[in-house]
Write an enzyme that holds these catalytic residues in place. Structure first.
Site, mmCIF file in Angstrom:
data_model
loop_
_atom_site.group_PDB
_atom_site.id
_atom_site.type_symbol
_atom_site.label_atom_id
_atom_site.label_comp_id
_atom_site.label_asym_id
_atom_site.label_seq_id
_atom_site.Cartn_x
_atom_site.Cartn_y
_atom_site.Cartn_z
ATOM 1 N N LYS A 37 0.830 -1.212 0.000
ATOM 2 C CA LYS A 37 0.000 0.000 0.000
ATOM 3 C C LYS A 37 0.861 1.258 0.000
ATOM 4 O O LYS A 37 0.630 2.184 -0.785
ATOM 5 C CB LYS A 37 -0.901 0.012 1.247
ATOM 6 C CG LYS A 37 -1.549 1.368 1.526
ATOM 7 C CD LYS A 37 -2.415 1.358 2.763
ATOM 8 C CE LYS A 37 -1.723 1.753 4.043
ATOM 9 N NZ LYS A 37 -1.495 3.194 4.235
ATOM 10 N N ASN A 38 1.853 1.293 0.889
ATOM 11 C CA ASN A 38 2.588 2.550 1.052
ATOM 12 C C ASN A 38 3.557 2.828 -0.098
ATOM 13 O O ASN A 38 4.012 3.961 -0.262
ATOM 14 C CB ASN A 38 3.291 2.594 2.416
ATOM 15 C CG ASN A 38 2.274 2.746 3.540
ATOM 16 O OD1 ASN A 38 1.116 3.094 3.295
ATOM 17 N ND2 ASN A 38 2.683 2.479 4.775
ATOM 18 N N CYS A 132 -4.648 13.345 12.478
ATOM 19 C CA CYS A 132 -5.149 11.999 12.253
ATOM 20 C C CYS A 132 -5.051 11.206 13.518
ATOM 21 O O CYS A 132 -4.499 11.662 14.502
ATOM 22 C CB CYS A 132 -4.378 11.405 11.089
ATOM 23 S SG CYS A 132 -3.806 9.793 11.300
ATOM 24 N N ARG A 137 0.582 15.097 12.634
ATOM 25 C CA ARG A 137 1.370 14.603 11.496
ATOM 26 C C ARG A 137 1.821 15.787 10.660
ATOM 27 O O ARG A 137 1.258 16.075 9.615
ATOM 28 C CB ARG A 137 0.550 13.601 10.689
ATOM 29 C CG ARG A 137 0.200 12.364 11.511
ATOM 30 C CD ARG A 137 -0.540 11.313 10.732
ATOM 31 N NE ARG A 137 0.317 10.603 9.800
ATOM 32 C CZ ARG A 137 -0.064 9.499 9.156
ATOM 33 N NH1 ARG A 137 -1.257 8.986 9.366
ATOM 34 N NH2 ARG A 137 0.740 8.905 8.307
ATOM 35 N N ASP A 320 4.050 0.260 12.074
ATOM 36 C CA ASP A 320 2.763 -0.240 11.575
ATOM 37 C C ASP A 320 2.463 -1.657 12.067
ATOM 38 O O ASP A 320 1.328 -2.124 11.982
ATOM 39 C CB ASP A 320 2.733 -0.187 10.034
ATOM 40 C CG ASP A 320 2.796 1.253 9.532
ATOM 41 O OD1 ASP A 320 2.512 2.175 10.325
ATOM 42 O OD2 ASP A 320 3.147 1.455 8.354
ATOM 43 N N ARG A 412 -9.063 0.046 4.041
ATOM 44 C CA ARG A 412 -8.144 0.983 3.375
ATOM 45 C C ARG A 412 -6.846 0.284 3.002
ATOM 46 O O ARG A 412 -6.150 0.712 2.087
ATOM 47 C CB ARG A 412 -7.780 2.131 4.340
ATOM 48 C CG ARG A 412 -8.769 3.259 4.390
ATOM 49 C CD ARG A 412 -8.221 4.371 5.272
ATOM 50 N NE ARG A 412 -6.817 4.579 4.988
ATOM 51 C CZ ARG A 412 -5.861 4.713 5.897
ATOM 52 N NH1 ARG A 412 -6.146 4.672 7.180
ATOM 53 N NH2 ARG A 412 -4.619 4.915 5.542
HETATM 54 N N1 EPU Z 1 7.404 14.017 10.840
HETATM 55 C C1 EPU Z 1 7.687 15.323 11.098
HETATM 56 N N2 EPU Z 1 7.702 16.231 10.053
HETATM 57 C C2 EPU Z 1 7.427 15.836 8.786
HETATM 58 C C3 EPU Z 1 7.131 14.494 8.514
HETATM 59 C C4 EPU Z 1 7.120 13.595 9.568
HETATM 60 O O1 EPU Z 1 7.940 15.696 12.238
HETATM 61 O O2 EPU Z 1 7.459 16.689 7.889
HETATM 62 C C5 EPU Z 1 7.401 13.057 11.945
HETATM 63 C C6 EPU Z 1 6.021 12.428 12.167
HETATM 64 O O3 EPU Z 1 5.226 13.235 13.013
HETATM 65 C C7 EPU Z 1 6.372 11.082 12.765
HETATM 66 C C8 EPU Z 1 7.704 10.734 12.091
HETATM 67 O O4 EPU Z 1 8.219 11.953 11.582
HETATM 68 O O5 EPU Z 1 6.600 11.214 14.136
HETATM 69 C C9 EPU Z 1 7.617 9.743 10.956
HETATM 70 O O6 EPU Z 1 6.648 10.160 10.008
HETATM 71 P P1 EPU Z 1 6.728 9.752 8.468
HETATM 72 O O7 EPU Z 1 6.775 10.980 7.667
HETATM 73 O O8 EPU Z 1 7.795 8.731 8.281
HETATM 74 O O9 EPU Z 1 5.311 9.063 8.250
HETATM 75 P P2 EPU Z 1 4.376 9.192 6.990
HETATM 76 O O10 EPU Z 1 5.187 9.271 5.750
HETATM 77 O O11 EPU Z 1 3.333 10.231 7.214
HETATM 78 C C10 EPU Z 1 4.310 6.631 6.475
HETATM 79 C C11 EPU Z 1 3.264 5.590 6.350
HETATM 80 C C12 EPU Z 1 2.698 5.238 7.717
HETATM 81 C C13 EPU Z 1 3.832 4.787 8.622
HETATM 82 C C14 EPU Z 1 4.941 5.844 8.664
HETATM 83 C C15 EPU Z 1 6.163 5.400 9.443
HETATM 84 C C16 EPU Z 1 2.393 6.074 4.170
HETATM 85 C C17 EPU Z 1 1.267 6.540 3.340
HETATM 86 N N3 EPU Z 1 2.210 6.079 5.489
HETATM 87 O O12 EPU Z 1 3.656 7.776 7.021
HETATM 88 O O13 EPU Z 1 1.832 4.153 7.502
HETATM 89 O O14 EPU Z 1 3.347 4.577 9.935
HETATM 90 O O15 EPU Z 1 5.357 6.171 7.326
HETATM 91 O O16 EPU Z 1 6.694 4.237 8.905
HETATM 92 O O17 EPU Z 1 3.424 5.667 3.656
HETATM 93 C C18 EPU Z 1 -0.014 2.792 7.864
HETATM 94 O O18 EPU Z 1 0.259 2.215 6.797
HETATM 95 O O19 EPU Z 1 -0.853 2.347 8.690
HETATM 96 C C19 EPU Z 1 0.676 4.037 8.197
HETATM 97 C C20 EPU Z 1 0.223 4.869 9.125
#
Ligand code: EPU
Length: 442
Positions: A37-38, A132, A137, A320, A412
């Site tokens: 998915k991701n 969320c 986030r 996850d 989802r």
């Molecule tokens: N963060 C920041 N600033 C940013 C971006 C992230 O502070 O600009 C922080 C976040 O608050 C968090 C950490 O960095 O504490 C990691 O966030 P990340 O950006 O890695 O997460 P994401 O890209 O929003 C993806 C997956 C999530 C998964 C996370 C961590 C997708 C669509 N989502 O989210 O997947 O938990 O990486 O591996 O790729 C799921 O599939 O259930 C899911 C939530």
């Protein structure tokens, strides 16, 4: 592709959809894992960079993918379904660079349209991602990369807008390791002038998959899967054929389900290397995991042992999988300590587990779990995708019949979860009750 999330309202009827699960049957047999998915929710927007035809194989048939496809179509992409898991997407003619507000708000990963549109057209507008269930986030690191490439950002009427008429290669050191920011920076940089160096990047398997996809479209991205990614901007990209990697977390979820129910399951179409952090913890807990070329067999006959787990960016234990492993620990002997290192609020399922007889105490980002001999069935509610999957696994092992509400969260990310679990011998069904029937019943 299925319709996007719309579990609450369908026509004028309110539909209440639930899983009904009677626990206690060990899962047995084989299950096949779908595409990640991701990776898919990043690769779909990335097709915009091709300005041509891409054929994507091994796409999971889930509502987050349907939502991304709907956005692409709304922007003018021609999308043909070649089979259940293969789409042909032609992004030659794109009509605008703004993702309609109501569409981008359907799923958080719509932020990848920012990087892809900025990379191809030098401008993009997408709704600000809302808060969320997992806690705040922010997207400051995504914006940091766009700004370093020379783009300006602004927020207008709830939409985030980024723009540059001349993206220039740059050096970005991310303050936080972020999957989303790493991917968005790659999308925006592949056609920038010059070389971009991204440091302190995320290393998840889907980062590597997106980089491989970009390279197949003609980009020059090196180092994905390490801490530093180097991108030499290219002038033009092109369409390609690409097959998405298997979903590490879907696979891990079935591994835990097999372990939880004392079952014996062959999980097919996986990359065992991607499952190593999960395999290592399961083995520590007393579960047998056999690795094959593209499958793993998970089998448990004895008691489960307690574990300490801390979630971390890849190659650490994936956040996850945390809700699923926490559920497994509810029936392990002894005390487990689970620390959530990524998200502030990822223990919302703990209250539901208490209703099922688990002994779990949460203090901030730490949960202390005392194993109990057995969980008891209960009506519970999924608060997000992985929490929902974890409750399904809890119900599969619990004594009695559980009802799980808010299952749209689960759908989802898990294609055909009911059919796959039924194929393994689980007693699970999905019911839909229209509001009219509910009213009559009152
Ligand atoms: N963060 C920041 N600033 C940013 C971006 C992230 O502070 O600009 C922080 C976040 O608050 C968090 C950490 O960095 O504490 C990691 O966030 P990340 O950006 O890695 O997460 P994401 O890209 O929003 C993806 C997956 C999530 C998964 C996370 C961590 C997708 C669509 N989502 O989210 O997947 O938990 O990486 O591996 O790729 C799921 O599939 O259930 C899911 C939530």
């Amino acid at each position: 592709m299925p319709e996007p999330d719309k579990h609450l309202f369908e026509g004028k009827y309110c539909i209440l959809e639930k899983f009904i699960i009677t626990g206690g049957k060990p899962l047995m047999g084989e299950v096949t894992i779908g595409g990640a998915k991701n990776a898919a929710v990043a690769i779909l927007p990335a097709t915009l960079l091709a300005g041509g035809k891409c054929v994507l194989e091994n796409l999971p048939n889930i509502s987050d993918v349907a939502a991304s496809v709907e956005i692409l179509r709304a922007m003018g992409a021609q999308v043909k379904m070649l089979n259940k898991h293969t789409l042909e997407i032609d992004t030659t003619h794109i009509m605008g660079t703004e993702v309609p507000n109501e569409m981008s708000r359907q799923m958080r990963a719509s932020y990848y349209f920012l990087g892809a549109l900025l990379g191809r057209f030098g401008t993009a507008s997408v709704a600000m991602p809302g808060g969320c269930n997992l806690g705040p986030r922010p997207i400051d690191q995504h914006l940091k990369a766009f700004t370093a490439l020379g783009a300006e950002d602004s927020v207008r009427a709830g939409m985030i807008h980024v723009e540059s008429d001349n993206l220039q290669g740059c050096h970005v050191f991310f303050d936080t390791v972020s999957v989303g920011a790493t991917i968005n920076a790659m999308l925006a940089a592949v056609m920038a002038h010059g070389t971009t160096i991204l440091e302190n990047v995320a290393k998840e398997p889907h980062i590597v998959d997106v980089a491989n996809f970009l390279n197949t479209m003609g980009a020059d991205v090196r180092g994905a899967g390490t801490d530093v990614i180097k991108i030499r901007g290219v002038e033009k990209m092109h369409g390609c054929n690409y097959s998405i990697i298997p979903d590490q977390i879907e696979a891990g979820s079935y591994m835990v389900a097999a372990a939880m129910t004392g079952g014996n399951v062959l999980i097919k179409n996986v990359i065992p290397k991607h499952l190593e952090p999960i395999t290592a913890k399961l083995e520590r807990a007393g579960v047998l995991v056999e690795e094959y070329d593209d499958a793993v067999r998970v089998c448990r006959t004895g008691k489960l042992e307690s574990l300490n787990i801390k979630t971390m960016p890849h190659p650490g234990f994936p956040t996850d999988m945390q809700p699923l492993m926490s559920v497994l620990m509810t029936i392990a002997q002894g005390t487990s300590i689970v620390t959530e290192g990524i998200w502030e609020n990822r223990f919302r399922f703990a209250d539901e587990l208490l209703r099922m007889g688990a002994n779990i105490q949460v203090d901030g980002r730490v949960a202390v779990i005392e194993g109990v001999p057995e969980l008891q069935a209960a009506p519970v509610r999924a608060s997000d995708l992985r929490a929902g999957a974890a409750l399904v696994v809890a119900a599969l092992a619990a004594n009695g019949t559980s009802e799980i509400e808010e299952i749209a969260h689960i759908e989802r990310g898990y294609e055909g979860i009911v059919e796959k679990l039924q194929g393994l011998g689980a007693d699970i069904r999905r019911i839909s009750i229209p509001e009219q029937t509910l009213r009559q019943a009152l």
